[in-house]
Design an enzyme around this catalytic site. Structure first.
Site, PDB file in Angstrom:
ATOM      1  N   ALA A   1     126.006  64.550  71.574  1.00  0.00           N
ATOM      2  CA  ALA A   1     125.193  64.340  72.778  1.00  0.00           C
ATOM      3  C   ALA A   1     125.534  65.368  73.833  1.00  0.00           C
ATOM      4  O   ALA A   1     126.354  66.254  73.616  1.00  0.00           O
ATOM      5  CB  ALA A   1     125.383  62.936  73.320  1.00  0.00           C
ATOM      6  N   ASN A   2     124.898  65.245  74.941  1.00  0.00           N
ATOM      7  CA  ASN A   2     125.004  66.173  76.042  1.00  0.00           C
ATOM      8  C   ASN A   2     125.284  65.361  77.290  1.00  0.00           C
ATOM      9  O   ASN A   2     124.822  64.235  77.399  1.00  0.00           O
ATOM     10  CB  ASN A   2     123.644  66.849  76.197  1.00  0.00           C
ATOM     11  CG  ASN A   2     123.769  68.324  76.170  1.00  0.00           C
ATOM     12  OD1 ASN A   2     124.578  68.892  76.901  1.00  0.00           O
ATOM     13  ND2 ASN A   2     122.971  68.950  75.337  1.00  0.00           N
ATOM     14  N   ARG A   3     125.964  65.937  78.251  1.00  0.00           N
ATOM     15  CA  ARG A   3     126.319  65.196  79.447  1.00  0.00           C
ATOM     16  C   ARG A   3     125.153  65.242  80.437  1.00  0.00           C
ATOM     17  O   ARG A   3     124.956  66.236  81.108  1.00  0.00           O
ATOM     18  CB  ARG A   3     127.515  65.882  80.077  1.00  0.00           C
ATOM     19  CG  ARG A   3     128.513  64.977  80.695  1.00  0.00           C
ATOM     20  CD  ARG A   3     129.420  65.806  81.530  1.00  0.00           C
ATOM     21  NE  ARG A   3     130.647  66.196  80.852  1.00  0.00           N
ATOM     22  CZ  ARG A   3     131.722  65.433  80.785  1.00  0.00           C
ATOM     23  NH1 ARG A   3     131.712  64.218  81.268  1.00  0.00           N
ATOM     24  NH2 ARG A   3     132.810  65.891  80.223  1.00  0.00           N
TER      25      ARG A   3
ATOM     26  N   VAL B   1     118.977  69.116  76.486  1.00  0.00           N
ATOM     27  CA  VAL B   1     118.706  68.961  75.049  1.00  0.00           C
ATOM     28  C   VAL B   1     119.916  69.464  74.266  1.00  0.00           C
ATOM     29  O   VAL B   1     120.451  70.529  74.574  1.00  0.00           O
ATOM     30  CB  VAL B   1     117.456  69.775  74.665  1.00  0.00           C
ATOM     31  CG1 VAL B   1     117.107  69.567  73.201  1.00  0.00           C
ATOM     32  CG2 VAL B   1     116.290  69.408  75.562  1.00  0.00           C
TER      33      VAL B   1
END
Ligand code: C5P
Length: 397
Positions: free
Chosen positions: A208-210, A275
């Protein structure tokens, strides 16, 4: 005067928050709206018909059987001669009646008889709000397209604390404006991406991404407030769906791209999502720890911003990207604008010192073909409002 020539039918039901509705009437009239009010019998225990009549400057409607009302203004006409019907406060009882279609007084009959947009502002004790029955009723109303503003969490009338406070008059006013006002972007379609994407590693783990989604959601809300028909494609976030915005929830970058392409054509695209750059081929079962260290083979995800920016019939007139950088902010952002082919880039410094992630504040720079504008530190909502003003100017020029 955002509500000139707009007609609001205000249904006031019996709760202590009804006193705030008097302020709402004043604010609606300040914005140019014509307000007619229906009071339930219980509402008259909290506010007087005379006060409501004085503030609306109109006759107050209470009794379905009052002959004069029926000859002058039948309940059906009352329900139809409005651009929006607002129930504030909406008691648990009224929400329940609306959910099942009970029509046993003028207020509930008008609500059943109208095909206009309905906005409810619930207000009640927190246990009543959290009760499964009320939650199910609200879910049913929302599914039917009825909009809901609030309730807020805070101190309640009986000295308790919890969710159940009616939204403040200014919040209700803003929701009404969103639903019926003519904004400067009326007639334009906008697409916003927001939040992170999740790329499955196996059925329980993901890359995931922050990203909290706060900035993207605020932009979608601001565009909708300016009158744009707005679609928000959101990765998994804790942010609530903004009012007046069509929201598609997605998980992965590829799903986000698919949803974006399905939303075309639009004139405005704002890619604020963080993204994930890479994905892996997900394992069908949970990867076990005793099998040695797993090797993740990363594959590149599609670049949504670059895809939307590509020349072609479906290219939005204005494509805006974000550049979150930890160093050489402006130089990197300028390069990014060219590499992706978008029109504007909003550059923000996400080095740990700025603590932008998850926070309510953001210091950004807007980069377009003409150069760089440095914006002062602002809340994410203010950044959204400033960006929307710039978008309005772009289309006005
Ligand atoms: O390349 P980078 O991720 O730094 O670029 C940031 C901008 O590109 C943001 O606007 C982000 O929403 C967008 N982006 C995208 N699809 C990707 C990666 C980034 O739309 N796969």
């Amino acid at each position: 005067m955002s509500l000139v020539n707009r007609r609001v039918l205000l249904v006031i039901t019996g709760g202590i928050a009804a006193y705030k509705t008097l302020d709402l009437i004043r604010r609606l009239r300040e914005q140019g709206a014509a307000v007619r009010a229906i009071l339930t019998e219980a509402a008259t225990q909290f506010v007087t018909p005379l006060a409501v009549q004085t503030l609306t400057g109109e006759k107050v409607y209470r009794d379905i059987f009052a002959l004069t009302d029926e000859s002058e203004m039948g309940h059906l006409r009352l329900a139809q001669e409005a651009d929006i019907v607002v129930v504030a406060p909406a008691t648990a009882d009224m929400l329940a009646k609306m959910a099942v279609g009970i029509a046993d007084d003028l207020a509930s009959t008008a609500l059943l008889a109208t095909d206009k947009m309905i906005l409810v502002a619930p207000a009640m004790n927190h246990r009543m709000w959290l009760n499964e029955a009320t939650q199910a009723n609200v879910a049913r109303l929302t599914m039917r397209g009825i909009k809901c503003v609030g309730p807020n969490t805070g101190s309640l009338a009986e000295g308790e604390t919890g969710p159940g406070r009616m939204a403040e008059p200014l919040e209700i006013l803003s929701a009404i404006e969103l639903l019926v006002a003519d904004g400067p972007l009326k007639g334009r379609r906008a697409l916003v991406t927001s939040g992170p994407t999740h790329e499955a590693i196996d059925p329980v783990r993901f890359l995931a991404n922050r990203s909290s989604g706060k900035q993207g959601h605020a932009i979608a809300s601001a565009l909708a407030h300016a009158g744009a028909e707005t679609v928000l494609i959101s990765g998994p976030t804790a942010e609530p769906d903004p009012l007046g915005v069509r929201v598609h929830h997605v998980e992965s970058a590829r799903d986000m791209l698919k949803a974006c392409e399905a939303a075309l054509p639009v004139e405005i695209a704002v890619c604020a999502a963080a993204v994930a750059d890479w994905r892996v081929e997900p394992a069908p079962q949970k990867i076990k720890k005793n099998g040695g260290l797993p090797v993740l083979r990363l594959e590149e995800n599609p670049d949504i911003l670059a895809t939307l920016s590509r020349p072609g019939n479906l290219r939005p007139r204005l494509v805006i990207g974000f550049a979150a950088e930890t160093e050489n902010l402006i130089a990197h952002a300028r390069k990014k604008r060219e590499a992706k082919g978008c029109d504007w880039i909003v550059a923000n410094d996400v080095s740990p010192a700025m603590s932008t992630f998850g926070s309510d504040n953001n210091t950004v720079h807007l980069i377009d073909a003409n150069g760089v504008e440095d914006w002062p530190p602002q809340s994410k909502r203010e950044v959204a409002a400033s960006l929307t003003r710039r978008i309005v100017d772009f289309f006005a020029a």
